[in-house]
Design an enzyme around this catalytic site. Sequence first.
Site, short mmCIF file in Angstrom:
data_model
loop_
_atom_site.label_atom_id
_atom_site.label_comp_id
_atom_site.label_asym_id
_atom_site.label_seq_id
_atom_site.Cartn_x
_atom_site.Cartn_y
_atom_site.Cartn_z
N ASP A 148 12.55 -0.99 3.53
CA ASP A 148 11.14 0.02 3.97
C ASP A 148 11.56 1.22 3.83
O ASP A 148 11.51 1.18 5.73
CB ASP A 148 11.37 -1.63 5.39
N GLU A 191 0.20 -4.16 3.24
CA GLU A 191 0.89 -4.02 4.09
C GLU A 191 1.42 -2.31 4.29
O GLU A 191 0.71 -1.87 2.98
CB GLU A 191 2.30 -4.73 4.56
#
Length: 523
Positions: free
Chosen positions: A95, A266
Amino acid sequence: MLAAALSAPSCAGPLDAPGSSTGGGQGGSAEGTTVSTGGASTASAAVSTTGGAVSTTTTGGVDATGGGGGGGGAPPGVANGYARNPIVSHIFTADPSAHVFEGRVYIYASHDPDDQSGYSMVDYHVFSSDDLVNWQDHGVALAAADTWARYLYAPDCCYSEANGKYYLYFPDSGSGIGVAVSDTPGGPFKEALGKALISKSTPGVGDVDWLFDPTCFIDDDGQAYLYFGGGPTGTGDNARVIRLGRDMISLADASATTIKAPAFFEASFMHKRDGKYYFSYSTDFTGHAAYIDYMMSDNPMTGFTYAGTILPSPADNNGDNNHHSIVEYQGNWYIFFHNRVLAKRDGFSNYQRSITVDNLMYDAQGKIVQVSATKGRVAQLKSVNARARMEAETMAAQRGIEVDVVQEGGARAGVAVGWINDKDWIGYSQLDFGGGVESFHARVSSGSTAGGSIEVLLGGCEGFTDSPGERIGVCEVGPTGGWQAWTDVECAAQVPPGVHDICLRFTGSGSDPLLNLDYFQFK
């Protein structure tokens, strides 16, 4: 044994004893210009910076003085290196959120434990570089134990010029989003509210399935925005944006605004180029693995039009989740994302990810040219001054080592490399030796009974470069009286003029750790 010698805990709590595994120490580069020789996972390092504190701000790391040249006023030598994707290999990371602060690219990343079989991340590491190849690990920036959150998923960071502070936005799994603050981009960050900034009670978000994946964006006028949200296929529009207050820890809007993004799943991200706002995100898995798609608008909150795919499912990502960030640095654009290349190579699961970088291009109309999602080749932007102090944890690749943050006298002391065993190595890309050097100097400690050796290899080493390198010096490190007892060592190491790759290879007897390494330089 080693941990017992350290009375001060790290930011995440007591330093891990030998045999525990929170780190993810991996071997070498897996892509780019070299082939890795592998490397088993190890526990996190037992280190301290007593007597030689390492800066965790931009004053440390790769050539903070701004170039090579090797001293004497000579111009810096030209670098001819490339990023060893994944760019971080000593722990598993995911991420990546990239931003430019204080002249360096900083990456705020999730930290995947070696042994997690779901997503149960509990701390963040921050990495920075000014050449995109040698990356400094600034250590644990925030730990769940120091917040109200249980698990720490994908973070993001913004700098407020008005406040002179850095703000780290973090989710507690998918249940809410908090904020922490720091004076420096590398942290550590301190939780600011004692509760969530965004929760189910926030107007406009009650129907969002996952309150996570925050991304912070500050527009040219100083207004800050927070983008967030996520949810499974068929659960409605889960992307949201809300304006932040001037203090960066409050909300300026009465309600969040919905962004209707096709197949949104997301991983929201926002960047701006030539007056256009680019909202990018991960799609769901309908018809294909998760892609990074994007929309464009003339407004940071509304009016978005779907524009296409930036990044298909990356190579060696096993068709699993996708997360990215986009940043401009020194006139070029780059995309950071994660894959499972180290996990796949070393027999870990899909829950151990690794961050990588690739080039990003735009066409004449401002549309993003789709990234191939294979093995990107990102050039090193500059050489590293070999005569300047170099933090050992600023590296291009490695095998077997770990880094750790320690506290001393109740304060954070710095970061150093530890848990160094026989045959471990660290690779440093494109060091500029100017007219040449004659010696190698290092700050070390050793709580072992025998210590170990640091071999200096010119031209690289097996697993880092195509050639095995040439040994040009050996520094012996004897017992120093403890893992916190730091001393300086030096040895002859003649390096010819020019820019060269360097490996530090460690040797010693037995299976126990040999030494810790804080920083080094050539003279």
